[in-house]
Enzyme design. Structure first.
Site, PDB file in Angstrom:
ATOM      1  N   GLU A  67      57.052 -37.374  48.074  1.00 53.25           N
ATOM      2  CA  GLU A  67      57.751 -38.634  48.368  1.00 53.25           C
ATOM      3  C   GLU A  67      56.940 -39.739  47.716  1.00 53.25           C
ATOM      4  O   GLU A  67      55.841 -40.065  48.146  1.00 53.25           O
ATOM      5  CB  GLU A  67      57.867 -38.836  49.883  1.00 53.25           C
ATOM      6  CG  GLU A  67      58.887 -39.905  50.281  1.00 53.25           C
ATOM      7  CD  GLU A  67      58.269 -41.273  50.483  1.00 53.25           C
ATOM      8  OE1 GLU A  67      58.454 -42.136  49.582  1.00 53.25           O
ATOM      9  OE2 GLU A  67      57.626 -41.498  51.502  1.00 53.25           O
TER      10      GLU A  67
ATOM     11  N   CYS B 183      57.520 -48.359  50.617  1.00 52.55           N
ATOM     12  CA  CYS B 183      58.135 -47.597  49.528  1.00 52.55           C
ATOM     13  C   CYS B 183      59.639 -47.812  49.478  1.00 52.55           C
ATOM     14  O   CYS B 183      60.241 -47.755  48.410  1.00 52.55           O
ATOM     15  CB  CYS B 183      57.806 -46.110  49.662  1.00 52.55           C
ATOM     16  SG  CYS B 183      58.343 -45.352  51.207  1.00 52.55           S
TER      17      CYS B 183
END
Length: 510
Positions: free
Chosen positions: A257, A291
């Protein structure tokens, strides 16, 4: 429970008196919070070996037994929420309420994973099909064994817990390497787990189920090489490639990720005040170090000036600081300040305009809100992840053009769409892993939804059904129920294949 200031006095397996250490710093002041060991490859291997010995006991507890243990941990985390938040706040500089939110979200995911693991991973029947009609077919999902988790510093509780909680609920043991910027958070989590689980029978220690190793990149590389059954990584795309290359040496599977350049799309019929609030919070909260934070806004021309005015008015009221109640804190990683400054300068030099803030907004260790408009699409402020409290607002002809621009990025993590008529339709056209319609980052707070991206944002999923199965191996089992003509033998009659071929033509050849 071991405190952060006692970190070095609680050695891991194999640690000796000459253990090399590093310091955890408060990013607001530069003050040393505590010192932590730099675990060597040999020490990491020893920790993984302990996890391997504990894995069978943890798996043999079954879904109900693990749910009981994880429930005890959840209750302890809830009772000590402020204590954990204080550790997070010290190591990241984020306000206490933001740190508390991390803990609350982690509790929700921990509860969901433990509650639903049996339903998602337990045996289920599958159709045997025509050729094997005399067999029973089942699928189940046993754990992989030992999971290595490499965590980030920006959300040092919530993000890694998306792997840790789901891996544990699935029956794996976990070795967690937190960011070198937040080792105290990882240590606190592991200590609290061991305390909650309590005594266990035999020669297995409770703290072997969930352990922490600390250090910089070398320690992370050692964990990748230490024989874990899977590595779950969260961090930059560049570092992800290094992790993947290291894991490739032993064919260790990875879940990756990475970052994003998330877009927020605004149509002419959107609630502009809601959209403006989402832009500012999505871009500025946690100092933009998210993010799935909002970094690009594409708004249809008909309402572009109105939206920009609302965004500017809100952003101008937000100021960072080091107080517990500040809207957001400092830039946690000092090297990021140069990236933020460079993107602001690039945007302005290419004809973009600063609506709020500008080059002077970067005043280490803080960055004031920066709102840029009319920035060329090939500017680094549009193409590269910023990880700071800045946002680019560009106007588009219509929502279809907004989709084209949003999808042009090499990243594909999350997105938001503000529209009354076409919100869900547009969400399905976006090349990313998650979309919030008339909201921002809402998907991260829903435990049943998978979380992850595509392209340079990575692959694999945490959270939800997909997150549980990510840490298992599908096991298919066929079991003969009764005798019949067997085609899987050299003794089959000559007529069998001819009959089967005719039968298949009748059923499937229409």
């Amino acid at each position: 429970m071991t405190s952060t200031r006692d970190a070095v006095s609680a050695p891991a397996a194999g640690q000796d008196a000459q253990q090399d250490t590093f310091d955890s710093l408060d990013p607001r002041t530069g003050e040393v919070i505590a010192s932590y060991p730099r675990h060597t490859p040999e020490q990491v291997e020893a920790v993984v070996a302990r996890a391997r010995r504990a894995a069978r006991w943890w798996n043999d507890l079954g879904f109900d037994g693990r749910a009981t243990k994880l429930g005890a941990w959840r209750r302890l985390l809830d009772a000590r929420r402020d204590e954990l938040a204080a550790v997070v706040s010290r190591e990241t500089g984020k306000p206490m309420d933001d740190a508390r939110i991390e803990g609350i979200l982690a509790l929700d995911h921990l509860h969901w994973a433990a509650k639903h693991a049996r339903r998602v991973l337990g045996p289920r029947n599958a159709a045997a099909g025509l050729l094997m009609i005399n067999h029973k077919a089942t699928v189940e999902y046993p754990p992989m064994g030992v999971i290595g988790v490499l965590g980030p510093w920006n959300y040092p509780v919530f993000t890694p817990m998306g792997s840790i909680a789901y891996a544990l609920a699935a029956g794996n043991t976990v070795v967690f390497k937190p960011s070198e910027l937040t080792p105290g958070v990882g240590t606190w989590l592991a200590d609290s787990f061991a305390e909650a689980v309590g005594d266990v029978p035999g020669d297995i220690n409770a703290d072997a189920v969930f352990q922490v190793v600390t250090g910089e990149g070398e320690t992370g590389g050692a964990l990748c090489r230490a024989g874990v059954d899977k590595v779950a990584f969260t961090g930059s795309t560049a570092t992800a490639k290094k992790v993947m290359a290291t894991c490739a040496e032993s064919l260790t599977p990875v879940l990756v990720e990475c970052g994003g350049k998330d877009a927020l799309l605004v149509d002419a019929d959107a609630d502009l005040d809601d959209a403006a609030a989402a832009v500012v919070w999505g871009a500025m909260s946690n100092a933009g170090q998210t993010c799935v934070g909002v970094e690009r806004v594409y708004v249809v021309d008909a309402v572009a000036e109105d939206l920009l005015d609302r965004v500017a008015a809100r952003a101008a009221q937000v100021r960072p600081g080091g107080r517990p109640d500040s809207p957001y804190g400092p830039i946690t990683m000092p090297s990021q300040l140069g990236i933020i400054s460079g993107q602001i300068d690039d945007a302005l030099s290419r004809g973009g305009r600063a609506v709020v803030g500008g080059p002077g907004s970067v005043r280490a260790p803080y960055v004031d809100p920066v709102v840029l408009a009319d920035v060329p699409e090939d500017s680094s402020a549009v193409t590269d992840e910023t990880f700071g409290p800045t946002v680019v607002v560009n106007r588009v002809r219509d929502l279809d053009e907004a989709v084209e621009r949003a999808n042009a990025s090499r990243y594909g993590l999350g997105a938001s769409v503000f529209a009354k008529a076409r919100g869900h339709e547009v969400a399905r056209k976006l090349r990313c892993g998650m979309v919030s319609v008339n909201g921002v980052i809402a998907f991260a707070g829903i435990p049943s939804l998978p979380f992850g991206g595509v392209g340079d944002s990575g692959f694999g999923r945490i959270h939800g059904v997909d997150g549980l199965r990510e840490f298992t191996r599908p096991l298919a089992i066929s079991e003969r129920r009764f005798r019949s003509v067997n085609v899987m033998t050299f003794d089959r009659p000559n007529w069998v294949v001819k009959v089967l071929a005719k039968l298949v033509s009748v059923i499937y050849g229409r």
